[in-house]
Design an enzyme around this catalytic site. Structure first.
Site, short mmCIF file in Angstrom:
data_model
loop_
_atom_site.label_atom_id
_atom_site.label_comp_id
_atom_site.label_asym_id
_atom_site.label_seq_id
_atom_site.Cartn_x
_atom_site.Cartn_y
_atom_site.Cartn_z
N SER A 28 54.33 18.69 35.58
CA SER A 28 55.47 19.41 35.03
C SER A 28 55.60 20.78 35.70
O SER A 28 55.79 20.85 36.91
CB SER A 28 55.35 19.49 33.51
OG SER A 28 56.55 19.87 32.91
N HIS A 65 60.16 15.61 35.40
CA HIS A 65 60.91 14.98 34.28
C HIS A 65 62.27 14.51 34.82
O HIS A 65 63.30 14.69 34.19
CB HIS A 65 61.13 15.97 33.14
CG HIS A 65 59.87 16.54 32.55
ND1 HIS A 65 59.11 15.86 31.64
CD2 HIS A 65 59.24 17.72 32.75
CE1 HIS A 65 58.05 16.60 31.28
NE2 HIS A 65 58.12 17.73 31.96
N GLU A 72 58.62 11.08 34.78
CA GLU A 72 57.46 11.26 33.91
C GLU A 72 56.43 10.14 34.12
O GLU A 72 56.78 9.02 34.48
CB GLU A 72 57.91 11.29 32.44
CG GLU A 72 58.71 12.56 32.15
CD GLU A 72 59.31 12.62 30.76
OE1 GLU A 72 59.07 11.69 29.97
OE2 GLU A 72 60.04 13.59 30.48
#
Lengths: 272, 272
Positions: B130, B172, B199
């Site tokens: 992330s 994401h 993800e």
């Protein structure tokens, strides 16, 4: 006569003072000096009457008074001779949004459908927004998970109305994160041109001349799969992630066009 | 020694029994027969302690016991000699998620940063998920409207940690509909390779050998802008829609890799 232009809109088109896209539709429907006479088809919607009123007002605001509802909400009315004769009197037809399967399941294969195809071949301008955009192609995206990694299962297809056989169209494109389902659709047969239309954005497609032109506020995403080198579309199980290499992608705003034969985009400034 | 691999993860990686990506990290960090010793950097998060506990448990579940917190939450601790010496004892470093600007603003230009870059050049494995993925590149995506048509304004950039200078990374990716902001980033300078990570999906990047390999559940979207023919990135006003023609796009699941010099993807099956 030549095949009439298609004006394919990604939904959410401006209906106020500006109304660039609706104005373009009226302009096309009044070419050759004729007064535009427009039919609005609200078959995709379960609130057809309210939708017609909204469009009638929007068109009147930009100076078009000859607007009629072409209300077809049953297969029996799609077979009706009278409505086909009314269709013949139009210079432009506008398909509103809703559910594209309502359009195809109620109109597909009917007299209304055949008349529409024939009239379009003779010059009738056909516009459609949202569901009315999706139904333009022959292979039609019905639904599919947006904002998911592309898998074979991402997209559910059906048979559209076939006004443009060489493309598959998606709408509300950037707004709803639909690149994955468009890529899935193109991977299944890369011969088809993937077209993703943002809201308040449209393409004017002239199949006879072999080009399209972008109108409106945002962008059109073109997915050209002809150069795809590798894909697992046929092997992978339904929910496995898709593999796709060598997709060519164009992002085109207003002022850009594309040659549909060579699949090469161009800036309109270059050609004027 | 050779530059150590980077394991760049799109967020939401499995931390349960399967943990394919975390296992891959531990495997890389224990190559050459050494016992893996892993530091977890939670700088991106405002809940660093809870994050460390979660990762320590996840790593222990897959058999790694030598896990330590590298807690750097102030610039003063990033300049601390002691933490740099602890970093030198690691075979792998894992950057958790949160806000990538916390990583760059607290660590950027510090002794910790310089030590990290030097150790990576000597073989240290660096993983990040992330925000910890975004910070890997030198030009870093900070934020940007997802699910918007691409404009120049879609994406806000800053300077990342520079572990991989040739790419710009988004995470994401499919889940949050981020293709528009990645295209905007690539349009600004098409030399940079755009990488969008879904993800629970990762790439293992080996810059010395010049290739990357995909791991995990979903797909990696590669945006190669070197063949872009036309763009209005420099002319258009901030909120005008972007024009981009000739982008090459690849969607790669597990089992695929890419040659970073030729920018050609390949199926691992072809090369084994």
């Amino acid at each position: 006569m030549a095949k009439g232009p298609l004006l394919i809109i990604g939904g959410g088109e401006d209906k106020g003072e500006d109304s660039e896209i609706l104005r373009r539709f009226v302009h096309l429907a009044s070419s050759g000096g004729r007064e535009a006479r427009v039919g609005v088809v609200t078959t995709a919607s379960s609130q057809g009457e309210a939708m017609f009123v909204a469009y009638a007002r929007a068109f009147q605001r930009i100076g078009l008074n000859r607007v009629e509802a072409l209300s077809v909400h049953h297969r029996s009315s799609a077979q009706d001779e009278a409505i086909c004769r009314r269709l013949e009197g139009m210079s432009g037809v506008f398909f509103g949004g809703g559910d594209q399967l309502r359009i195809t399941s109620m109109l597909g294969g009917s007299r209304f459908h055949q008349t529409l195809l024939n009239l379009n071949l003779e010059g009738l301008v056909v516009a459609g927004t949202s569901a009315g955009a999706s139904m333009m192609s022959l292979v039609m995206i019905v639904e599919g998970d947006a904002r998911q990694s592309p898998t074979k299962n991402t997209v559910k297809m059906a048979t559209g109305m076939g006004l443009w056989t060489g493309a598959v169209i998606d709408q509300h494109f950037s707004q709803r994160g639909r690149i994955g389902r468009l890529l899935s659709a193109v991977a299944q047969n890369p011969d088809i041109l993937g077209v993703g239309l943002d809201e308040n954005t449209a393409i004017e497609v002239r199949l006879q001349e072999g080009h399209l032109q972008v109108w409106g506020q945002a962008t059109v995403t073109i997915v050209d799969g002809r150069q795809i080198e590798e894909t697992n579309a046929s092997e992978s199980e339904d929910n496995q992630p898709l593999a796709l290499t060598g997709v060519i992608l164009h992002v085109l705003p207003r002022g850009f066009g594309m040659d549909l034969n060579t699949r090469r985009p161009y800036s309109m400034g270059d050609t004027l």
